[in-house]
Design an enzyme around this catalytic site. Structure first.
Site, PDB file in Angstrom:
ATOM      1  N   ASN A 110       0.768  -1.062  -0.175  1.00 38.60           N
ATOM      2  CA  ASN A 110       0.167  -0.266   0.024  1.00 38.60           C
ATOM      3  C   ASN A 110       0.895   1.393  -0.005  1.00 38.60           C
ATOM      4  O   ASN A 110       0.744   2.303  -0.425  1.00 38.60           O
ATOM      5  CB  ASN A 110      -0.982  -0.145   1.173  1.00 38.60           C
ATOM      6  CG  ASN A 110      -1.575  -1.011   1.041  1.00 38.60           C
ATOM      7  OD1 ASN A 110      -1.829  -1.645  -0.359  1.00 38.60           O
ATOM      8  ND2 ASN A 110      -2.757  -1.542   2.001  1.00 38.60           N
ATOM      9  N   HIS A 156     -19.039  35.042 -30.328  1.00 40.16           N
ATOM     10  CA  HIS A 156     -20.782  34.841 -30.649  1.00 40.16           C
ATOM     11  C   HIS A 156     -19.468  33.973 -32.379  1.00 40.16           C
ATOM     12  O   HIS A 156     -21.263  34.082 -32.713  1.00 40.16           O
ATOM     13  CB  HIS A 156     -21.692  35.599 -31.183  1.00 40.16           C
ATOM     14  CG  HIS A 156     -22.178  36.372 -29.834  1.00 40.16           C
ATOM     15  ND1 HIS A 156     -22.488  35.587 -28.894  1.00 40.16           N
ATOM     16  CD2 HIS A 156     -21.434  37.985 -29.702  1.00 40.16           C
ATOM     17  CE1 HIS A 156     -22.866  36.648 -27.367  1.00 40.16           C
ATOM     18  NE2 HIS A 156     -22.194  37.633 -28.367  1.00 40.16           N
ATOM     19  N   SER A 277      -9.480  11.327 -48.042  1.00 35.52           N
ATOM     20  CA  SER A 277     -10.604  11.392 -47.868  1.00 35.52           C
ATOM     21  C   SER A 277     -10.559   9.827 -48.620  1.00 35.52           C
ATOM     22  O   SER A 277      -9.639   9.596 -50.124  1.00 35.52           O
ATOM     23  CB  SER A 277     -11.581  11.607 -48.397  1.00 35.52           C
ATOM     24  OG  SER A 277     -12.589  10.682 -49.123  1.00 35.52           O
ATOM     25  N   LYS A 283     -10.406  15.934 -50.825  1.00 31.99           N
ATOM     26  CA  LYS A 283     -10.154  16.306 -48.907  1.00 31.99           C
ATOM     27  C   LYS A 283      -9.437  16.756 -48.834  1.00 31.99           C
ATOM     28  O   LYS A 283      -7.647  15.623 -49.327  1.00 31.99           O
ATOM     29  CB  LYS A 283     -11.447  15.367 -49.069  1.00 31.99           C
ATOM     30  CG  LYS A 283     -12.738  15.744 -48.366  1.00 31.99           C
ATOM     31  CD  LYS A 283     -13.622  17.180 -48.226  1.00 31.99           C
ATOM     32  CE  LYS A 283     -13.476  17.102 -47.015  1.00 31.99           C
ATOM     33  NZ  LYS A 283     -14.587  15.513 -45.986  1.00 31.99           N
ATOM     34  N   GLU A 290      -9.295  16.957 -35.070  1.00 28.82           N
ATOM     35  CA  GLU A 290     -10.535  16.540 -34.811  1.00 28.82           C
ATOM     36  C   GLU A 290      -9.922  15.840 -33.573  1.00 28.82           C
ATOM     37  O   GLU A 290     -11.025  15.767 -32.702  1.00 28.82           O
ATOM     38  CB  GLU A 290     -11.481  16.317 -35.969  1.00 28.82           C
ATOM     39  CG  GLU A 290     -11.506  16.618 -37.306  1.00 28.82           C
ATOM     40  CD  GLU A 290     -11.536  16.663 -38.406  1.00 28.82           C
ATOM     41  OE1 GLU A 290     -12.344  15.392 -38.281  1.00 28.82           O
ATOM     42  OE2 GLU A 290     -11.704  17.472 -39.227  1.00 28.82           O
ATOM     43  N   LYS A 325      -3.902   3.659 -11.688  1.00 23.86           N
ATOM     44  CA  LYS A 325      -3.211   3.667 -12.875  1.00 23.86           C
ATOM     45  C   LYS A 325      -3.718   4.104 -14.031  1.00 23.86           C
ATOM     46  O   LYS A 325      -2.745   4.357 -14.993  1.00 23.86           O
ATOM     47  CB  LYS A 325      -2.449   2.916 -12.783  1.00 23.86           C
ATOM     48  CG  LYS A 325      -1.287   2.764 -10.419  1.00 23.86           C
ATOM     49  CD  LYS A 325      -0.770   1.610 -10.663  1.00 23.86           C
ATOM     50  CE  LYS A 325      -1.508   0.519 -10.179  1.00 23.86           C
ATOM     51  NZ  LYS A 325      -2.324   1.472  -8.975  1.00 23.86           N
TER      52      LYS A 325
HETATM   53  N1  ARG Z   1      -1.860  -3.224  -7.684  1.00 21.11           N
HETATM   54  C1  ARG Z   1      -1.886  -2.843  -5.946  1.00 21.11           C
HETATM   55  C2  ARG Z   1      -2.505  -1.218  -6.322  1.00 21.11           C
HETATM   56  O1  ARG Z   1      -2.646  -0.788  -7.837  1.00 21.11           O
HETATM   57  C3  ARG Z   1      -0.681  -2.889  -5.326  1.00 21.11           C
HETATM   58  C4  ARG Z   1      -1.625  -2.908  -4.109  1.00 21.11           C
HETATM   59  C5  ARG Z   1      -2.184  -3.555  -3.883  1.00 21.11           C
HETATM   60  N2  ARG Z   1      -2.522  -3.530  -1.955  1.00 21.11           N
HETATM   61  C6  ARG Z   1      -2.782  -4.823  -1.438  1.00 21.11           C
HETATM   62  N3  ARG Z   1      -3.266  -4.504   0.013  1.00 21.11           N
HETATM   63  N4  ARG Z   1      -3.726  -5.318  -2.513  1.00 21.11           N
HETATM   64  O2  ARG Z   1      -3.276  -0.747  -6.158  1.00 21.11           O
END
Ligand code: ARG
Length: 461
Positions: A110, A156, A277, A283, A290, A325
């Site tokens: 963690n 506008h 195109s 085109k 875009e 992530k």
């Molecule tokens: N892969 C987990 C994440 O991205 C890592 C942390 C996992 N911790 C746990 N107590 N399962 O959050």
């Protein structure tokens, strides 16, 4: 890969659950940060007498070997590993034996993952800001070439008052300067080290959080262990700054799209930055802009995902947070792609000054200046406004412009008008007269360009 937490369990985890749970496919990109963090952690454990120095030496050697093997491609990540943290630790133990098993003392995934993301984002944002500063240089160079290129300014999407291409482009320069500043500010707040927070409640080992924070170039440790592993506000802040950056690129893109159309033809994109195109031979499409406009929605979506992911989870760590992530990486990747493509596209586009000038000559963008002419001769602005409005109506009726309207018509509307009105409403006069600070006159724009250059230098320092 056998699970490190296998002790408590009597069965292997189901394959579908393993695949569902695993994050290595997307957190694998943090391998370098993960190893850097482990090196700092192991060194600290040794210095504090928590693990033997001989183990630290073996760990560092092992980790450096894994790092160079991953970099060279000699080592591949195991796609069945639970995450990058488990993979590196398992590989380390495979290589150095028992010393590898000591690495995770006084640490949890963690605090480890909270560390890795911060390290990754610190590097990624710095790279992104570098690209952004390149784009700023390109834009300022365009502005420098076009301080005399008159074009209509719009409100506008109706022609309103004269500006120059330089002035218009500089508006985006200031927006992007603020975007870079916001990103830097988010990184400044993020730059505290979560390592040592453990799973949530710190540790009973005599660790030194100041040491790991300093070794990894953080300003200090995160002051609260629960906060350290529970919040992802820094992801939200970065995603928010990126969303706004994208909104700015998207607005500019929308204008480029308009300017490329036959209706405007203010600019022409280089062939290398436009597409054709499959069916319509005539085109030439501004796909790049875009896509930037489209990807802006995606990055805003990433911000929403992060906020929604966080809003209901109790302290401390919850697996929901693994969703941070892919989301923040996507926001960073997309913004980076957009900046890298937008920059050379702008640098190579051709400006059609004649069309800009022609558009500025229509649409009565000198009407305010005509009213101001009367004000300078003593009329109250509201009266001058009304008289000029009447003249514009006459022009529209007779298919004329204020420049071609006969002096008799002017004088019938107000005896104050004299021949010098034509000089007063000439586009060049209207432009040069706008000398107020921050205005579009070439002199005023030269001042703002100098200021913007200094501001960009300040951001780079
Ligand atoms: N892969 C987990 C994440 O991205 C890592 C942390 C996992 N911790 C746990 N107590 N399962 O959050």
């Amino acid at each position: 890969m056998p699970k490190m937490w296998a002790g408590r369990f009597s069965k292997e985890v189901d394959e579908t659950v393993n695949a569902f749970n695993s994050s290595i496919a997307f957190d694998g990109r943090m391998y370098e940060q993960d190893i850097r963090g482990s090196i700092a952690h192991a060194t600290m454990l040794g210095d504090c007498g928590i693990i033997p120095k001989s183990d630290v030496a073996a760990i560092l050697e092992g980790l450096n070997g894994i790092l160079s093997d991953l970099q060279s491609g000699a080592l591949h990540m195991d796609p069945t590993a639970e995450d990058i943290h488990m993979f590196v630790e398992a590989e380390l133990t495979k290589r150095i034996g028992d010393a590898g098993k000591r690495l995770h003392t006084a640490r949890s995934r963690n605090d480890q993952v909270a560390l890795d993301i911060r390290l990754y984002l610190r590097d990624a944002v710095s790279e992104l800001r570098e690209q952004l500063h390149k784009l700023l240089h390109t834009l300022i160079a365009i502005a420098e070439q076009h301080t005399e290129t008159i074009m209509p300014g719009y409100t506008h999407l109706q022609r309103a008052q004269p500006v120059t291409l330089a002035h218009h482009v500089m508006a985006y320069v200031w927006m992007l300067i603020r975007d870079s500043d916001r990103l830097q500010d988010a990184v400044r707040r993020m730059n505290l080290c979560p390592l040592g927070a453990g799973a949530l409640a710190g540790t009973t080992y005599p660790i030194n959080r100041q040491q790991t924070a300093a070794a990894l170039a953080f300003d200090a440790p995160v002051p609260n262990s629960l906060d350290a592993v529970s919040d992802r506000d820094f992801c939200v802040e970065i995603a928010s700054a990126l969303s706004l950056l994208m909104v700015h690129l998207s607005r500019f893109s929308e204008e480029i799209i308009l300017w490329c159309s036959w209706e405007f033809k203010f600019i022409e994109l280089d062939d290398a930055y436009a597409t054709g195109s499959s069916i319509m031979p005539q085109k030439k499409n501004p796909d790049v802009t875009e896509l930037i406009r489209g990807k802006t929605g995606r990055v805003i979506g990433d911000l929403n995902t992060l906020l929604t992911m966080l809003k209901g989870i109790p302290l401390a760590y919850n697996k929901d947070m693994q969703e941070d992530k892919e989301t923040i990486f996507d926001a960073i990747d997309q913004a980076m792609l957009c900046i890298k493509t937008f920059d050379p596209m702008l640098a190579t586009m051709r400006v059609n000054k004649a069309n800009m000038r022609a558009a500025a000559a229509k649409g009565f963008i000198n009407a305010t200046d005509c009213a101001d002419y009367l004000v300078k001769k003593g009329l109250p602005f509201r009266d001058a406004y009304k008289i000029t409005g009447g003249l514009v109506a006459k022009c529209i009726e007779q298919n004329l412009t204020l420049e071609t309207l006969p002096i008799e018509t002017y004088q019938a509307a107000s005896p104050v008008f004299a021949e010098d009105v034509y000089q007063a409403i000439a586009l060049e006069t209207c432009l040069r007269g706008r000398i107020s600070e921050g205005g579009p006159s070439p002199d005023a724009v030269a001042v703002q360009i100098a200021r913007a250059k200094a501001a960009v230098e300040e951001l780079i320092r």
